[in-house]
Enzyme design. Structure first.
Site, PDB file in Angstrom:
ATOM      1  N   HIS A  40       0.840  -1.206   0.000  1.00 13.24           N
ATOM      2  CA  HIS A  40       0.000   0.000   0.000  1.00 13.24           C
ATOM      3  C   HIS A  40       0.877   1.259   0.000  1.00 13.24           C
ATOM      4  CE1 HIS A  40      -3.628   2.379   1.223  1.00 13.24           C
ATOM      5  NE2 HIS A  40      -2.696   3.152   1.757  1.00 13.24           N
ATOM      6  N   GLU A  41       1.827   1.312   0.931  1.00  7.07           N
ATOM      7  CA  GLU A  41       2.700   2.484   1.032  1.00  7.07           C
ATOM      8  C   GLU A  41       3.590   2.617  -0.202  1.00  7.07           C
ATOM      9  OE1 GLU A  41       2.522   4.804   3.388  1.00  7.07           O
ATOM     10  OE2 GLU A  41       0.834   3.698   4.235  1.00  7.07           O
TER      11      GLU A  41
ATOM     12  N   HIS B  27       1.843   4.772  -2.799  1.00  4.17           N
ATOM     13  CA  HIS B  27       2.002   6.209  -2.538  1.00  4.17           C
ATOM     14  C   HIS B  27       3.411   6.666  -2.907  1.00  4.17           C
ATOM     15  CE1 HIS B  27      -1.869   6.340  -0.638  1.00  4.17           C
ATOM     16  NE2 HIS B  27      -1.510   5.675   0.438  1.00  4.17           N
TER      17      HIS B  27
END
Length: 424
Positions: free
Chosen positions: A21-22, A25
């Site tokens: 997920h990170e 980003h």
């Protein structure tokens, strides 16, 4: 030993989901010109760090609890405060190349007490050098490093490299790529699961396997038979078939099926099964769903199952605003840990499926328009697009704080509910 294995598997699955997920980003921010100051694996005290030529510091931290990315200007706290004593490393031109917060004094460093600083626009730091009586203002290099108390080195971020300076499109893309990466992980894992188990469940009303000694075997059903009606009610897919069977516990009814192009009819006595948790009874005849084993079917399963899980989560959460809020519809760490224990006992392929399911869930939840979640950030981005300017940092901070408080309260409530359901 089994409990330890469950904990390890839980931490591995959770960490994979959070790190992926990170990473979404992180990669999009870098692509759109937003400086990623740190990409961390784990939480807590630093074990190791290194910095690349684009100014990102990669850290490995002690606690194996996911990870995070620090984007310049996005909910960052100032590391330097007026009154702090720091050490400056200057080049030959007197430009600050490093600011050491550890007060680490060496022969080539200058200790000062900070009075004021601007490491975003003016790129200066003002302070009183030790042993002197006049304030000095020093220019700070855009490549200057801030060395934190634990020794982690982070590069400063001039305004043009910060989140607030990015276009609305860049902000939206950066925020949405976390959930998108979760969906991509889910697609990959569901697809891998389909290949590991040799096929995917079909929704066709065709018998896959027949359980020995079951009502289906007694009625003469075999694998490949297509059931067209039961109790004179036509069925067109597997869901309709199972639904009809479950409504007839203990009854003897006619069942029609097709075999080799011919329709046959037999009588079948449906088993009565009682759910111990709810004490409700339902029908069962002992057949398994058929599987699609084609290469393209397995590939498509990753996309279709991810879509089904994600839309199901959004529909469930959205339905709470219509039907009313129910904590039993949500699961926290305790519920996930319990599920992990069951998954561990089922083997590697089930763990892959569990990873895919959780990743799709987290991706969908993060898209919900709640402050502190990615969906809430995207709402703020859209407000900025409409207004032509962002909300003030103070207002945005208040909104985010309210969202964080709501999420913490909800997590505590869900966890407590999980504990009550599990142990009482």
């Amino acid at each position: 030993m089994s409990d330890l294995k469950t904990i390890i598997v839980f931490l591995v699955i959770f960490s994979i989901i959070v790190i992926i997920h990170e990473l979404g980003h992180f990669l999009m921010a870098r692509k759109r010109g937003i400086q990623a100051r740190e990409f961390a694996i784990g939480m807590g005290p630093k074990l190791f760090s290194t910095q690349d030529d684009q100014g990102t510091t990669y850290t490995l931290r002690m606690l194996p609890l996911g990870g995070y990315v620090r984007l310049a200007g996005l909910y960052e706290e100032e590391e330097i405060q007026p009154g702090m004593e720091v050490s400056l490393s200057l080049d030959e031109a007197g430009i600050v190349q490093a600011i050491d917060l550890r007060q680490h004094v060496s022969d080539d460093s200058l200790p000062i007490r900070v009075n004021d600083f601007d490491l975003v626009h003016q790129m200066t730091i003002e302070g009183l050098p030790v042993g002197q009586e006049e304030m000095q203002v020093y220019s700070v290099s855009p490549d200057c490093r801030i060395i934190q108390l634990d020794g982690t080195s982070l590069r400063v971020a001039p305004y043009e490299q910060r989140y607030e300076a990015a276009s609305v499109t860049s902000k939206i893309l950066t925020n949405v790529m976390g959930p998108v990466n979760n969906f991509l992980l889910s697609i990959v894992c569901f697809t891998l699961f389909a290949f590991l188990v040799g096929g995917i469940p079909s929704n066709e009303n065709t018998v896959g396997d027949v359980v020995a000694g079951s009502p289906a075997e007694a009625a003469g059903l075999v694998a490949g038979d297509r059931i067209v009606s039961i109790n004179d009610q036509s069925v067109n897919n597997w869901q309709e078939l199972i639904s009809q069977i479950q409504q007839l516990p203990g009854e003897t009814v006619p069942i029609s099926y097709e075999r080799d192009g011919a329709t046959q009819e037999e009588m079948i006595t449906i088993n009565k099964v009682v759910d111990e948790a709810t004490e409700q009874s339902y029908g069962q005849i002992g057949i398994h769903v058929s599987r699609k084993t084609g290469f393209l079917d397995k590939l498509a399963y990753g996309f279709s199952e991810t879509w089904q899980v994600a839309t199901g989560v959004l529909a469930m959460i959205g339905g709470m605003f219509v039907r009313g809020f129910n904590l039993n519809n949500l699961g926290g760490p305790v519920a996930i840990a319990q599920m992990t224990g069951q998954v561990v006992q089922s083997g590697f392929s089930t763990m892959v499926w569990f990873l895919a399911m959780l990743s799709a869930n987290i991706g969908a939840v993060n898209l919900f328009p709640i402050p502190a979640l990615d969906g809430g950030k995207i709402v703020l981005n859209l407000i900025e697009l409409v207004r032509g300017k962002p909300l003030s940092q103070s207002k945005e901070g208040i909104i985010t704080l309210i969202g964080a408080v709501i999420m913490i309260i909800l997590m505590i409530a869900v966890t407590w509910n999980d504990i009550m359901r599990a142990f009482f």
